[in-house]
Design a protein around this motif. Structure first.
Motif, mmCIF file in Angstrom:
data_model
loop_
_atom_site.group_PDB
_atom_site.id
_atom_site.type_symbol
_atom_site.label_atom_id
_atom_site.label_comp_id
_atom_site.label_asym_id
_atom_site.label_seq_id
_atom_site.Cartn_x
_atom_site.Cartn_y
_atom_site.Cartn_z
ATOM 1 N N ILE A 171 4.519 61.792 -56.152
ATOM 2 C CA ILE A 171 4.154 60.574 -55.426
ATOM 3 C C ILE A 171 3.357 60.924 -54.176
ATOM 4 N N LEU A 172 3.758 61.991 -53.511
ATOM 5 C CA LEU A 172 3.111 62.368 -52.250
ATOM 6 C C LEU A 172 1.655 62.754 -52.468
ATOM 7 N N ALA A 173 1.391 63.442 -53.582
ATOM 8 C CA ALA A 173 0.019 63.905 -53.842
ATOM 9 C C ALA A 173 -0.937 62.752 -54.089
ATOM 10 N N GLU A 174 -0.422 61.592 -54.490
ATOM 11 C CA GLU A 174 -1.287 60.466 -54.812
ATOM 12 C C GLU A 174 -2.002 59.896 -53.591
ATOM 13 N N THR A 230 8.862 53.060 -50.446
ATOM 14 C CA THR A 230 9.227 51.812 -51.124
ATOM 15 C C THR A 230 8.249 51.568 -52.264
ATOM 16 N N LEU A 231 8.718 50.822 -53.256
ATOM 17 C CA LEU A 231 7.875 50.294 -54.321
ATOM 18 C C LEU A 231 7.984 48.779 -54.202
ATOM 19 N N MET A 232 6.863 48.117 -53.886
ATOM 20 C CA MET A 232 6.897 46.687 -53.582
ATOM 21 C C MET A 232 5.888 45.931 -54.430
ATOM 22 N N TYR A 284 4.557 52.618 -51.311
ATOM 23 C CA TYR A 284 4.230 52.754 -49.891
ATOM 24 C C TYR A 284 5.016 53.945 -49.340
ATOM 25 N N LEU A 285 4.300 54.884 -48.774
ATOM 26 C CA LEU A 285 4.958 56.070 -48.228
ATOM 27 C C LEU A 285 5.328 55.837 -46.772
ATOM 28 N N GLY A 286 6.601 56.089 -46.453
ATOM 29 C CA GLY A 286 7.062 56.045 -45.069
ATOM 30 C C GLY A 286 7.177 54.663 -44.479
ATOM 31 N N SER A 287 7.169 53.621 -45.305
ATOM 32 C CA SER A 287 7.278 52.271 -44.742
ATOM 33 C C SER A 287 7.627 51.271 -45.835
ATOM 34 N N ARG A 288 7.899 50.041 -45.392
ATOM 35 C CA ARG A 288 8.032 48.923 -46.333
ATOM 36 C C ARG A 288 6.891 47.932 -46.099
ATOM 37 N N ARG A 289 5.698 48.509 -45.928
ATOM 38 C CA ARG A 289 4.452 47.758 -45.771
ATOM 39 C C ARG A 289 4.309 47.139 -44.375
#
Length: 675
Positions: A38-41, A112-114, A203-208
């Motif tokens: 996920i991080l590489a994306e 998160t996945l939103m 979303y990396l490191g947040s909830r948007r």
């Protein structure tokens, strides 16, 4: 393979259309069951996103995520789930992160996945103080709701790297931190078998949004469908940073750029630079710097040792007078030492009582009076430690006011921040103490000079008794008007050299070197000396040297020489083949009482304490520079008066020499000026 079994597998494959049967349902893989990074994306090809900064901590690289740009660290779920729009029913998530301190009521989202145009979190992971929450959206016939699975007592806020593996299967949730014992949670609500991710984004490191943004460092975030990643992760040597898949930009050993090429992926570091004396270098200090001001060198900790990164090779240019240290009376010896977290000190052994001897503390670049201690014609001090206990022993030459002859061991009181009396030991015109450790046991050896007019008496070695907390007699060694002990080790062997000065009729006598064998010191070698006052052992490269300071030549049965005091002092070198010290060099000295070895940059030096030339006590002491094949060559002539002792020491401001005078109540601090 048997025919019935083969037929069953064919029927099963046809019935499921190549999918997996779970509880009577057919679930087709939305991925290829390999790790999904996920991080590489969020790392663009050939560079870094503006919202990403590569940061190095403890020698490991991770991403620092920009909280101000949450949408810049997002990508559509369809980039991972290429065959369908459903999240795997069984999976594990691997995270390697470094968490900063999180306030008690604050939550930080790792990912998160939103769903787009909706505030709902389909899948997410957030961290609170000592807790980790896994959240997911449940959608059944009765309605939809968000489920939270909490793992308590998960302590990550220690500024260290940690690797987490979260394994999910139905109602079972398991969290493994750094491959320790898993924390298992079973819930009433299972993870959904068919969670749609259509038009959803990671979303990396947040909830948007900015609130709840992750403030630490993220190194690894991998989704492994259909399997528990714990067995694959927990085979690494360093469990805190075990790797399943890490973006190339965070690899530990990037290729070195060409001479004029900049790094493809520049990175920052939380590196701090430590000043002062040499700090420890362990895994905790890895990638930290130490600046040695006295050497003007910058060193990097590689996890076990300090490696020179930039160092100006200093050379001794000249010596200048730095401080006149007024002492209580003439000073027979001086000891410079450092008490951890307290400071640098110097103890002077002064002749007269009152006022006794004194301890000085280095304050604002000078020695200032700190404590007076009653002594009786003190000859020397010895600083040493046993465990956390700090001691300072004085060698008293004369009796006290009650006619008792004691030398005294003082102990540092952390409460009073003073030295207080700890143990009195009967001695006979004591000249010197030597402290050392052999096979984990602490010893203290005293040099007894004479008893009345008898110079041929025993000196004593004491052993520390940890049960009583006192020094007790362990061994006696016959000595003749002895002045000094010198302890040293060579490989696994321990040695103790005594400087014998006078046997009652002559100073031309043997001094001895003893070796520790079978629980005691035994004679190893005897060397002819002339009023020996000091031994100094030192190493230059792999070579071991032993220098003796000869003070005067006198023999009652021989004609008097033209000058008792102008005699050679000698430097011996260990000959490994012969297993003995052999003479390396003679140096003309004038009633020499001490040698002190020190280094400046790559250069080695010996300074001798010349005290009397037969006519005057105002005689030059000399610094000799090591010149390899030429041996030690005179480099600097220092005016001294009755010089008795030298001590070399270093501070953040530079390197110094301190000499004591046995003929005037004034010692001097000299500063070594370098180029």
């Amino acid at each position: 393979m048997s025919a019935p079994l083969l037929l069953w597998l064919v029927l099963l494959h046809g019935a499921t259309g190549g999918g997996l049967v779970r509880g009577g349902r057919t679930w087709r893989h939305c991925t290829d069951l390999h790790p999904l990074d996920i991080l590489a994306e969020v790392v663009p090809a050939g560079g870094l996103a503006p919202a990403l900064r590569v940061f190095e901590a403890r020698g490991v690289r991770g991403f620092q995520l920009a909280a101000s740009q949450p949408r810049a660290l997002a990508f559509p779920a369809s980039r991972l789930f290429i065959h369908c729009h459903r999240f795997p029913e069984e999976f594990s998530i691997v995270i390697t992160l470094r968490v900063l301190s999180v306030p008690a009521k604050r939550n930080e989202y790792i990912f998160t996945l939103m769903a787009e145009e909706s505030p709902r979190v389909l899948v997410g992971l957030r961290y609170a103080a000592n807790k980790l929450h896994f959240i997911f959206w449940s959608h059944e016939r009765a309605g939809s709701w968000q489920t939270r699975v909490t793992f308590p007592n998960v302590s990550l806020s220690d500024n260290e790297w940690h690797t987490l593996v979260l394994a999910v299967s139905g109602q079972s949730f398991s969290l493994t931190v750094d491959c320790s014992v898993p924390k298992d949670v079973v819930t009433e609500t299972p993870f959904p078998a068919s969670l749609s991710v259509k038009r959803a984004s990671f979303y990396l490191g947040s909830r948007r949004r900015r609130k709840g943004a992750f403030t630490g460092l993220l190194r690894q975030l991998v989704l492994l469908p259909g399997a528990d990643a714990t067995p694959r992760i927990c085979t690494a040597l360093n469990l805190n940073v075990a790797t399943l898949s890490v973006p190339a930009v965070l690899q530990d050993a990037p290729a070195k750029p060409a001479s004029n090429e900049v790094l493809k992926y520049p990175y920052e570091s939380d590196t701090k630079v430590t000043l002062g004396s040499r700090p420890p270098c362990t895994k905790r200090e890895k990638a930290q710097f130490w600046f040695n001001a006295s050497r003007r060198g910058l060193y990097l900790c590689n996890g076990s040792a300090w490696v020179s990164m930039l160092e100006v090779k200093q050379r001794l240019d000249y010596v200048e007078e730095y401080q006149n240290l007024v002492t209580n009376s003439e000073t027979m010896g001086v000891e410079v030492f450092t008490i951890p977290k307290v400071g640098l000190f110097a103890a002077t052994a002064n002749r007269y009582t009152p006022p006794g001897s004194a301890v000085y503390k280095w304050t604002d670049g000078k020695f200032v009076p700190y404590q007076n201690i009653p002594t009786y014609q003190a000859q020397s001090w010895k600083y040493f430690t046993i465990g956390k206990k700090i001691f300072l022993a004085v060698a008293n030459f004369e009796q006290n006011d009650r006619g008792q002859e004691f030398s005294v061991i003082y102990k540092w009181s952390r409460r009073k921040e003073k030295f207080v009396t700890y143990q009195r030991i009967t001695t006979h015109s004591a000249r010197d103490w030597e402290a050392f450790v052999i096979e984990g046991e602490a010893f203290l050896a005293v040099v007894n000079h004479r008893q009345g007019n008898n110079h041929n008496i025993d000196s004593v070695i004491y052993r520390w008794n940890p049960r009583t907390g006192l020094f007790e007699t362990n061994q006696t060694i016959p000595t003749s008007g002895a002045y000094d002990w010198e302890f040293f080790t060579i490989g696994p062997y321990s040695f103790l050299a005594v400087a014998n000065t006078f046997n009652g009729t002559s100073t031309k006598i043997y001094s001895h070197i003893y070796i520790w064998l079978s629980g005691s010191f035994q004679l190893f070698q005897s060397i002819l000396t002339f009023g020996a006052a000091d031994w100094e052992v030192f190493h230059i490269g792999d070579r071991v040297f032993l220098a003796v300071a000869n003070s005067h030549s006198y023999d009652s049965g021989m004609p008097a020489p033209s000058n008792f005091y102008a005699i050679n002092s000698s430097i011996y070198e260990l000959n490994i083949t012969a297993q003995m010290f052999v003479k390396f060099q003679d140096v003309l000295t004038y009633s020499a009482l001490d040698w002190e070895f020190f280094s400046v940059g790559d250069d080695s030096f010996l300074v001798v304490a010349n005290s009397f030339d037969g006519f005057t006590f105002a005689v030059n002491s000399i610094i000799y520079r090591w010149q390899g094949y030429e041996g030690f060559v005179a480099a600097h002539h220092l005016p001294t008066v009755g010089c008795r002792d030298w001590e070399a020491f270093h501070t953040a401001e530079g390197s110094y020499l301190l000499y004591s005078s046995a003929k005037e109540p004034l010692s001097k601090v000299l500063k070594l000026k370098t180029t």
